[in-house]
Design a protein around this motif. Structure first.
Motif, short mmCIF file in Angstrom:
data_model
loop_
_atom_site.label_atom_id
_atom_site.label_comp_id
_atom_site.label_asym_id
_atom_site.label_seq_id
_atom_site.Cartn_x
_atom_site.Cartn_y
_atom_site.Cartn_z
N ALA A 95 46.83 33.47 50.22
CA ALA A 95 46.25 33.97 48.96
C ALA A 95 45.64 35.36 49.15
N TYR B 185 49.66 38.38 43.76
CA TYR B 185 49.16 37.02 43.51
C TYR B 185 49.51 36.55 42.11
N TRP C 230 42.71 33.63 34.83
CA TRP C 230 42.96 32.80 36.01
C TRP C 230 41.82 32.92 37.01
N THR C 231 41.24 34.12 37.14
CA THR C 231 40.12 34.30 38.06
C THR C 231 38.96 33.40 37.64
N ILE D 244 39.83 29.76 38.47
CA ILE D 244 39.74 29.50 39.92
C ILE D 244 38.28 29.40 40.35
N GLY E 176 36.52 26.08 41.92
CA GLY E 176 35.86 26.20 43.22
C GLY E 176 34.43 25.70 43.18
N ILE F 4 38.62 27.51 47.80
CA ILE F 4 38.87 28.09 46.47
C ILE F 4 37.87 29.20 46.18
N PHE G 96 38.48 33.05 45.28
CA PHE G 96 37.77 33.65 44.13
C PHE G 96 37.08 34.94 44.55
#
Lengths: 171, 67
Positions: free
Chosen positions: A91, A100, A110-111, A114, A118, A151, A155
């Motif tokens: 990643a 990515y 998506w950030t 994630i 996490g 995760i 991040f």
């Protein structure tokens, strides 16, 4: 397994499937091809090679430490940590190579997803650790904590990349 | 080696990197990498870029004699 457990399992699967479908719809931009371009494919290939090498190195180290009969390295979780480490390598390389996210993905969305996943997993992992009565069994078999931390590392890489991109745009 | 000819041709068409990227179906970072000389595109991508900018392969991707 009771009927209630079975029903709960099926409902859980359905909820996850619906959440995944909704996320895919929300997280892609309409009209854009949903793919990695040729540069990204090449970069992801290199990322995979690095991750594979990282996993190999970890397993070699794991064999040495396992033979020394260290308690943690006698558990299944210690092997999972190696897999998680290789995922982080993949990643991180992909993120810093701009490989990515696909061209149609919404990176900010998506950030956020994630980061939330996490935090959720890390929170559950910490809760399990606090509730643990036997260190050997609960600590070492608690998969939520290392998965959550993995995760969160991904991040953090995403946030660092965003900061770097903003700084380079300003320049 | 930086591809200043590509950058110049893109500016001549008044296109941003994002706009050119969308026109040829790649990410903005890929166009940036090509202009900075960090990535060598395939012939297929070169042709797509030439078509988008109305230029020939020589005009955009052939190195100068001095280079």
């Amino acid at each position: 397994m009771s009927t209630a457990w079975t029903i709960g399992f099926i409902v859980g699967i359905l909820v996850v499937a619906i959440a995944c479908f909704a996320t895919m719809k929300l997280a892609t931009q309409k009209g854009k091809p949903s793919k990695y371009d040729e540069r990204q494919v090449a970069a992801r290939g290199r990322a995979f090679t690095l991750a594979y090498a990282a996993l190999g190195l970890y397993l070699a180290l794991w064999m040495i430490l396992n033979s020394m009969e260290l308690p943690f390295f006698a558990t299944r979780l210690s092997v999972l940590v190696g897999l998680l480490f290789s995922v982080v390598v993949f990643a991180a390389y992909s993120i810093f190579s701009d490989a990515y996210f696909r061209t149609s993905d919404k990176p900010a969305y998506w950030t956020g997803v994630i980061g939330a996943i996490g935090l959720l997993n890390t929170g559950i992992g910490i809760w399990h650790a606090v509730e643990a009565t036997t260190v050997q069994e609960r600590w070492y078999e608690n998969t939520n904590l290392p998965v959550g931390l993995m995760i969160l590392v991904v991040f953090a890489c995403l946030l660092a990349k965003r900061a770097m991109d903003k700084r380079s745009e300003a320049d | 080696m930086k591809n200043l000819k590509l950058k110049s041709a893109r500016a001549g068409k008044d296109l941003s990197q994002q706009q050119l990227a969308e026109a040829v179906g790649v990410s903005r970072q890929t166009i940036n990498a090509i202009e900075k000389g960090d990535y060598n595109p395939t012939i297929k991508l070169c042709l797509a870029i030439c078509k988008a900018l109305d230029k020939t392969l020589d005009e955009l991707f052939w190195p100068d004699a001095e280079g």
